[in-house]
Design an enzyme around this catalytic site. Sequence first.
Site, PDB file in Angstrom:
ATOM      1  CD  GLU A 178      -2.856  -1.329   2.301  1.00 12.83           C
ATOM      2  OE1 GLU A 178      -2.752  -0.553   3.278  1.00 12.83           O
ATOM      3  OE2 GLU A 178      -3.765  -2.161   2.171  1.00 12.83           O
TER       4      GLU A 178
ATOM      5  CB  SER B 238       8.927  -3.131   4.873  1.00 12.42           C
ATOM      6  OG  SER B 238       9.806  -2.825   3.820  1.00 12.42           O
TER       7      SER B 238
ATOM      8  NE  ARG C  65      10.229 -12.152   0.206  1.00 16.23           N
ATOM      9  CZ  ARG C  65       9.758 -12.024   1.443  1.00 16.23           C
ATOM     10  NH1 ARG C  65      10.015 -12.957   2.348  1.00 16.23           N
ATOM     11  NH2 ARG C  65       9.046 -10.966   1.776  1.00 16.23           N
TER      12      ARG C  65
ATOM     13  NE  ARG D 183      37.491   0.377 -26.266  1.00 19.77           N
ATOM     14  CZ  ARG D 183      37.301   1.471 -26.979  1.00 19.77           C
ATOM     15  NH1 ARG D 183      36.917   1.391 -28.245  1.00 19.77           N
ATOM     16  NH2 ARG D 183      37.480   2.661 -26.437  1.00 19.77           N
TER      17      ARG D 183
ATOM     18  CD  GLU E  28       7.914 -11.211  -5.840  1.00 22.18           C
ATOM     19  OE1 GLU E  28       8.197 -12.274  -5.271  1.00 22.18           O
ATOM     20  OE2 GLU E  28       7.337 -11.147  -6.930  1.00 22.18           O
ATOM     21  N   GLY E  29       9.980  -7.748  -1.134  1.00 22.18           N
ATOM     22  CA  GLY E  29      10.717  -7.680   0.121  1.00 22.18           C
ATOM     23  C   GLY E  29      12.083  -7.079  -0.136  1.00 22.18           C
TER      24      GLY E  29
END
Length: 380
Positions: free
Chosen positions: A128, A133, A243, A268, A363-364
């Site tokens: 929200e 968390s 997760r 390179r 997701e946390g």
Amino acid sequence: MTVDRILPTDEAHDLLDLTRELCARELAGAADDFEARGEFPRAKLRTLGRAGLLGLPYPEEAGGAGQPYEVYLQVLELLAGSWLAIAEAVSVHTLACYPVFAHGSDRQRKLLPDMLGGELLGAYCLSEPQGGSDAASLTTRATFDGDAWVVDGTKAWITHARDADFYNIFCRTGGPGPRGISCLLADAGTPGLQPQKAERLMGLRSSAPSQIVFDNCRIDADRLVGAEGDGFTIAMQALDAGRLGIAACAVGLAQAALDYAVAYAREREQFGRPIADFQGVGFMLADMATQTSAARALLLSAARLKDAGRPFSTEAAKAKLFATDVAMRVTTDAVQVLGGYGYVSDHPVERWFREAKLLQIVEGTNQIQRLVISRALVKG
Ligand code: COS
């Protein structure tokens, strides 16, 4: 660089080959344009759904593909190396199918074949505006009026908010704290379910989340998933598996950035030699490769615990934490290996660098993962 993968079955090898083919044919060439336009690739997801990639870790009798997590996650890894928005969409959709699969009534489970076949795309509405968390403090409220649930409140950071066909809504049906939360299932187009404008993101612009306002949104009584008060547990169980999906996305980004940096460093030339010949660059590549392999090993070890039916919540938190931090470091170093060219959008490494940052948050946050791990350590 080809990653040497030990897979459990020939079918799994075929599945990864199919994924590589789809990445090359459908995804790799399209990502930049969709990212630039900020357009959600719904048709691409339908193509993946028809190829069976949207319900991989669910049993065949439910409409899924019956693959173990260790295989599903390696598919996600390949998708992420090609186009993160697609891999994240597959991961979020898989997460969104979990509540109905694991806790749904017989009637709700009739939707599973379409969900797992990818005809119906899912969204998972937990966070929200005032808190992501501290999920147990969510304030979106659902009141039963004797006939239906009436939902009021605002959800935030919702992937597929504007494109989903079904929504898991975690809302407060009781008192404060985790036990007052329930899970409701709503269809797109339900009156009062109002997706807002897409957020303007640093990366992953083709799949930008948005808020959803629920205003007197009526949801039928039979759309309660699980029992009243089960919502927080359902949400946490879904996130444990989700997760792992985010960790797989991170490994995919890291591998793509490593491969690109190695190829560039071999081509390179400076001071008359390929820059890979300089120890300063070569050792950087060595560290990137070691970290990426370690992240994949941790991820697959957590996945194998889940596949064996063992507790895996703490190991999933470790995999998410470690793999997403590795993705951030490896993509940062890939930009450095390319020098000025790494900072311009002619090369994909700047996109991967921007995308990696997101994975440390979703997701946390990685601080929440540390909380989960440290609590488990202390609890013993
Ligand atoms: N699986 C099953 N149940 C779980 C669980 C899990 N992984 N984690 C917690 N629970 C249960 C607990 O066992 C406890 O149950 P009881 O009340 O029966 O004892 C209940 O849920 C509350 O757990 P806890 O006390 O640990 O809740 P906290 O409020 O302290 O929150 C964290 C725990 C911080 C881990 C949780 O809020 C969280 O993961 N937050 C981040 C959310 C997130 O990832 N948001 C991103 C949204 S998706 S993009």
